[in-house]
Motif scaffolding. Structure first.
Motif, PDB file in Angstrom:
ATOM      1  N   PRO A 254      -7.103   3.033   7.391  1.00 18.25           N
ATOM      2  CA  PRO A 254      -7.600   3.875   6.300  1.00 18.25           C
ATOM      3  C   PRO A 254      -8.942   3.383   5.773  1.00 18.25           C
ATOM      4  N   SER A 255      -9.961   3.391   6.610  1.00 19.23           N
ATOM      5  CA  SER A 255     -11.265   2.881   6.219  1.00 19.23           C
ATOM      6  C   SER A 255     -12.240   4.026   6.016  1.00 19.23           C
TER       7      SER A 255
ATOM      8  N   PRO B 114      28.442  -6.829   9.232  1.00 18.87           N
ATOM      9  CA  PRO B 114      27.784  -7.218   7.977  1.00 18.87           C
ATOM     10  C   PRO B 114      27.780  -6.049   7.004  1.00 18.87           C
ATOM     11  N   ALA B 115      27.446  -6.330   5.759  1.00 19.24           N
ATOM     12  CA  ALA B 115      27.271  -5.242   4.793  1.00 19.24           C
ATOM     13  C   ALA B 115      26.101  -4.369   5.230  1.00 19.24           C
ATOM     14  N   ARG B 116      26.112  -3.122   4.843  1.00 21.28           N
ATOM     15  CA  ARG B 116      25.000  -2.228   5.158  1.00 21.28           C
ATOM     16  C   ARG B 116      23.715  -2.726   4.496  1.00 21.28           C
ATOM     17  N   ASP B 117      22.625  -2.609   5.205  1.00 20.72           N
ATOM     18  CA  ASP B 117      21.319  -3.005   4.683  1.00 20.72           C
ATOM     19  C   ASP B 117      20.635  -1.741   4.165  1.00 20.72           C
ATOM     20  N   PRO B 118      20.570  -1.542   2.852  1.00 16.67           N
ATOM     21  CA  PRO B 118      20.185  -0.227   2.309  1.00 16.67           C
ATOM     22  C   PRO B 118      18.715   0.105   2.525  1.00 16.67           C
ATOM     23  N   GLN B 119      18.454   1.401   2.640  1.00 17.18           N
ATOM     24  CA  GLN B 119      17.118   2.018   2.672  1.00 17.18           C
ATOM     25  C   GLN B 119      16.289   1.651   3.895  1.00 17.18           C
ATOM     26  N   GLU B 120      16.856   1.005   4.908  1.00 14.09           N
ATOM     27  CA  GLU B 120      16.069   0.674   6.095  1.00 14.09           C
ATOM     28  C   GLU B 120      15.784   1.927   6.920  1.00 14.09           C
ATOM     29  N   PRO B 121      14.612   1.975   7.575  1.00 15.75           N
ATOM     30  CA  PRO B 121      13.508   1.019   7.480  1.00 15.75           C
ATOM     31  C   PRO B 121      12.700   1.238   6.200  1.00 15.75           C
ATOM     32  N   ASN B 122      12.318   0.141   5.555  1.00 16.22           N
ATOM     33  CA  ASN B 122      11.540   0.227   4.302  1.00 16.22           C
ATOM     34  C   ASN B 122      10.500  -0.892   4.260  1.00 16.22           C
ATOM     35  N   GLU B 123       9.734  -0.983   5.350  1.00 12.81           N
ATOM     36  CA  GLU B 123       8.769  -2.065   5.508  1.00 12.81           C
ATOM     37  C   GLU B 123       7.501  -1.908   4.674  1.00 12.81           C
ATOM     38  N   ASP B 124       7.233  -0.702   4.178  1.00 12.10           N
ATOM     39  CA  ASP B 124       5.966  -0.514   3.462  1.00 12.10           C
ATOM     40  C   ASP B 124       6.089   0.682   2.525  1.00 12.10           C
ATOM     41  N   VAL B 125       5.063   0.880   1.733  1.00 12.79           N
ATOM     42  CA  VAL B 125       5.057   1.952   0.732  1.00 12.79           C
ATOM     43  C   VAL B 125       5.241   3.314   1.392  1.00 12.79           C
ATOM     44  N   SER B 126       4.587   3.535   2.531  1.00 13.28           N
ATOM     45  CA  SER B 126       4.663   4.844   3.181  1.00 13.28           C
ATOM     46  C   SER B 126       6.066   5.176   3.661  1.00 13.28           C
TER      47      SER B 126
ATOM     48  N   THR C 214      -0.944   1.829  -4.833  1.00 13.45           N
ATOM     49  CA  THR C 214      -0.811   1.047  -3.609  1.00 13.45           C
ATOM     50  C   THR C 214      -0.545   1.947  -2.415  1.00 13.45           C
ATOM     51  N   ALA C 215      -1.343   1.798  -1.378  1.00 14.19           N
ATOM     52  CA  ALA C 215      -1.114   2.516  -0.122  1.00 14.19           C
ATOM     53  C   ALA C 215      -0.286   1.679   0.843  1.00 14.19           C
ATOM     54  N   SER C 216      -0.434   0.353   0.797  1.00 11.14           N
ATOM     55  CA  SER C 216       0.281  -0.537   1.709  1.00 11.14           C
ATOM     56  C   SER C 216       0.340  -1.927   1.100  1.00 11.14           C
ATOM     57  N   VAL C 217       1.464  -2.614   1.279  1.00  8.43           N
ATOM     58  CA  VAL C 217       1.572  -3.995   0.812  1.00  8.43           C
ATOM     59  C   VAL C 217       0.805  -4.946   1.727  1.00  8.43           C
ATOM     60  N   LEU C 218       0.186  -4.417   2.781  1.00  7.99           N
ATOM     61  CA  LEU C 218      -0.665  -5.209   3.664  1.00  7.99           C
ATOM     62  C   LEU C 218      -2.145  -5.014   3.347  1.00  7.99           C
ATOM     63  N   GLU C 219      -2.438  -4.461   2.189  1.00  5.57           N
ATOM     64  CA  GLU C 219      -3.821  -4.237   1.794  1.00  5.57           C
ATOM     65  C   GLU C 219      -4.593  -5.546   1.710  1.00  5.57           C
TER      66      GLU C 219
ATOM     67  N   GLY D 192      -8.807  -7.191   0.457  1.00  4.52           N
ATOM     68  CA  GLY D 192     -10.071  -6.922  -0.219  1.00  4.52           C
ATOM     69  C   GLY D 192      -9.917  -6.236  -1.558  1.00  4.52           C
ATOM     70  N   ARG D 193     -10.751  -5.229  -1.798  1.00  2.00           N
ATOM     71  CA  ARG D 193     -10.796  -4.546  -3.088  1.00  2.00           C
ATOM     72  C   ARG D 193      -9.458  -3.877  -3.421  1.00  2.00           C
ATOM     73  N   ALA D 194      -8.826  -3.248  -2.434  1.00  2.00           N
ATOM     74  CA  ALA D 194      -7.544  -2.583  -2.679  1.00  2.00           C
ATOM     75  C   ALA D 194      -6.480  -3.588  -3.092  1.00  2.00           C
ATOM     76  N   LEU D 195      -6.467  -4.756  -2.460  1.00  2.15           N
ATOM     77  CA  LEU D 195      -5.501  -5.799  -2.816  1.00  2.15           C
ATOM     78  C   LEU D 195      -5.700  -6.245  -4.264  1.00  2.15           C
ATOM     79  N   ARG D 196      -6.947  -6.474  -4.652  1.00  5.78           N
ATOM     80  CA  ARG D 196      -7.227  -6.909  -6.033  1.00  5.78           C
ATOM     81  C   ARG D 196      -6.856  -5.820  -7.037  1.00  5.78           C
ATOM     82  N   ARG D 197      -7.051  -4.567  -6.655  1.00  9.01           N
ATOM     83  CA  ARG D 197      -6.731  -3.462  -7.558  1.00  9.01           C
ATOM     84  C   ARG D 197      -5.229  -3.285  -7.751  1.00  9.01           C
ATOM     85  N   ASP D 198      -4.450  -3.457  -6.701  1.00 14.12           N
ATOM     86  CA  ASP D 198      -3.050  -3.030  -6.730  1.00 14.12           C
ATOM     87  C   ASP D 198      -2.046  -4.144  -6.977  1.00 14.12           C
ATOM     88  N   THR D 199      -2.385  -5.403  -6.703  1.00 17.62           N
ATOM     89  CA  THR D 199      -1.421  -6.479  -6.906  1.00 17.62           C
ATOM     90  C   THR D 199      -1.127  -6.643  -8.391  1.00 17.62           C
TER      91      THR D 199
END
Length: 548
Positions: A23-24, A391-403, A472-477, A479-486
């Motif tokens: 997303p550049s 094992p117990a169910r692992d809820p909401q998977e896959p949930n690796e990122d905001v999208s 936040t668009a992604s927890v892997l942001e 630069g500027r997006a990381l500073r804005r959203d963390t």
């Protein structure tokens, strides 16, 4: 034997065709010179379209490959003409080249049912059920005129099957080791009664491409929850194929993939085998040791026989003997996929996360004690998988990122938020895994002028905590997006409790995001087969209360 293994494609056929788009701001200006060159080399591009792009892509000769994700394939010449304008108009989310993918594999068969690998995985130690959960083979075409398949019941071709090219023996071989019937001739598969579905991802006979695998996954999703085998891969990630695999997983599909055959080249990571939640399978020899070729990585979950495996091949290749002997993780993967379909049919109350856990937890340790990079947690053990406690169910998977969790995101579903309007607290119990599930992301609703207090308690390992803002668009942001959203990070060592709070300074309520991720300390302890658990609790309080 090694020459035969090389012949069927041990490594990636093309190393630089993937055109990975992030997303550049560069995309808003159109294609760069290098990106255009990659599209010309590939012959076609894969496009993740936004609403409104369809008419232009169709006029450009584009073909919509999937209904569960709006992925189109567009001839390169037309793509080079139409994509710059669509990108400037923000009608395209992502573009990649339609890269080729390699299959992973290295003669009269033994008497039916006497293959060495059958007792090795316990396939003769229990009676398989009738047809149940779908088992889908996405590969080169399957020869449905072969004596193993011509009269086999519960066998469905999801598209026309081509086996005319001399390199198209792979799909028939893979299908036979998974589900060839006990019919008095040739070989028998792990689960002879399986509801077998075949998707030809090499319809023109020139090799498997990412776009054709996307179509196969889309077809498998429409058949409902089941098991998909992918004895193929690439050392270059294709983001649209990654996305489609996540969509399939969210629909209840267990994706099983071959680890790859590149041990002698240093075991470079292969995809999709290295993606989250993919059950990745290495290869064993007759002495239950890792084969000389099987790739090793933190993503390998278990291993199955993959050397000197008798298989069926298309009738046009070895007449009158329609059988051969192959090596490769390409055979280990369908053995495991068929076993998983058998276990799920016998244990239909399991969800896909529990099935994944059962297949790993029931494996028999055969190499170095505990987890190792070549055999994962051990050798496939079907009788143990039929009885192992889930094992117990692992809820909401896959949930690796905001999208994955927001409305209108990649998975076209809105994950249930931990807090909501009228619900001021919430909690979840879940787990992570170093190789298969490194992070979980959740939504939480914070009313205007209120504060969310978030606490995380790990168990059995180090899990850390981060909070992210509404934009936040992604927890892997970075630069500027990381500073804005963390909004906060807590990384206490070991199983110490993590605690953060975030204030919504606006008047209106907004969704924030919570990230639980593997801590640095988790790499210093033995890897547990069930992963590392945690409990996450959220409370909405007045801002002054949060400061106490």
């Amino acid at each position: 034997m090694f020459a035969s293994l090389r012949r069927l494609g041990v490594v990636l056929l093309l190393g630089s065709l993937a055109l990975v788009v992030g997303p550049s701001s560069a995309w808003a200006k159109g294609l760069t010179r290098d990106q255009a060159r990659e599209l010309r080399q590939s012959g076609a591009g894969l496009v993740l379209a936004r609403p409104g792009a369809g008419p232009a892509l169709r006029r450009a000769g584009g073909e919509k490959l999937a209904t569960t994700l709006p992925i189109w394939r567009v001839p390169s010449r037309s793509a080079l003409r139409v994509l710059p304008g669509l990108l400037r108009s923000n009608l395209v989310a992502e573009v990649t080249a339609d890269q080729p993918l390699a299959t992973f594999a290295v003669p009269a068969p033994p008497p039916e049912g006497t293959d060495w690998w059958i007792p090795a995985v316990g396939a003769n130690g229990a009676v398989p059920p009738g047809p149940g959960k779908p088992l889908t083979i996405i590969d080169t075409g399957v020869d449905l005129t072969h004596e193993e398949f011509s009269s086999r019941p519960f066998t469905t071709a999801l598209n026309p099957q081509s086996t005319s090219d001399r390199f198209e023996e792979h799909g028939t071989a893979v299908a036979s080791v998974a589900a060839a019937p006990m019919n008095g001739v040739g070989v028998v598969g792990v689960y002879p009664q399986a509801a077998l579905y075949a998707w030809d991802a090499s319809p023109t006979g020139v090799g498997i491409t990412a776009g054709d695998v996307v179509q196969g996954l889309d077809a498998a999703v429409r058949d409902g929850p089941g098991v998909v085998n992918l004895s193929l891969g690439s050392q270059i990630r294709n983001p649209l194929l990654d996305n489609m695999i996540a969509v399939a997983q969210a629909a209840g599909i267990l994706v099983v993939a071959a680890a790859g055959n590149s041990r002698m080249e240093g075991s470079p990571l292969e995809y999709p085998a290295s993606l989250p939640h993919v059950l990745t399978v290495g290869a064993l020899d007759e002495s239950s040791q890792p084969t000389f070729f099987t790739s090793g990585s933190p993503h390998v979950d278990l291993a199955a026989p993959g050397q000197n495996i008798a298989v069926a091949v298309p009738r046009t290749l070895h007449p009158p003997n329609n059988y051969d002997s192959f090596d490769g993780t390409s055979l280990s993967s369908p053995i495991t996929a068929a076993a998983a379909a058998w276990v799920w049919t016998a244990r239909p109350t399991l969800d896909v996360t529990q099935l994944f856990g059962v297949m790993r937890a029931s494996a028999q340790d055969v190499f170095s004690p505990g987890f190792d990079a070549f055999t994962g947690f051990g050798r496939l053990n079907i009788p143990a998988a039929l009885t192992a406690a889930p094992p117990a169910r692992d809820p909401q998977e896959p949930n690796e990122d905001v999208s994955y969790v927001k409305p209108g995101g990649l998975l076209h579903r809105a994950a249930k938020p931990l807090t909501a309007v009228g619900r001021k607290s919430g909690n979840v119990t879940a787990r992570l895994d170093f190789g298969d599930d490194p992070r979980d992301v959740y939504r939480l609703w914070v009313p205007g002028k209120r504060t969310a207090v978030v606490a995380l308690q790990p168990s059995g390992g180090d899990v850390d905590l981060a909070l992210w803002g509404p934009r936040t668009a992604s927890v892997l942001e970075s630069g500027r997006a990381l500073r804005r959203d963390t909004r906060g990070i807590s990384e206490r060592s070991g199983t110490k409790r993590e605690r953060l709070h975030v204030r919504n300074t606006g008047r209106k309520g907004a969704y924030f995001y919570v990230e639980a991720y593997m801590g640095a300390g988790s790499g210093n302890v033995a890897r547990p087969v069930a992963g590392i658990g945690y409990q996450l609790a959220v409370s909405i309080v007045k801002t002054k209360s949060a400061r106490r």
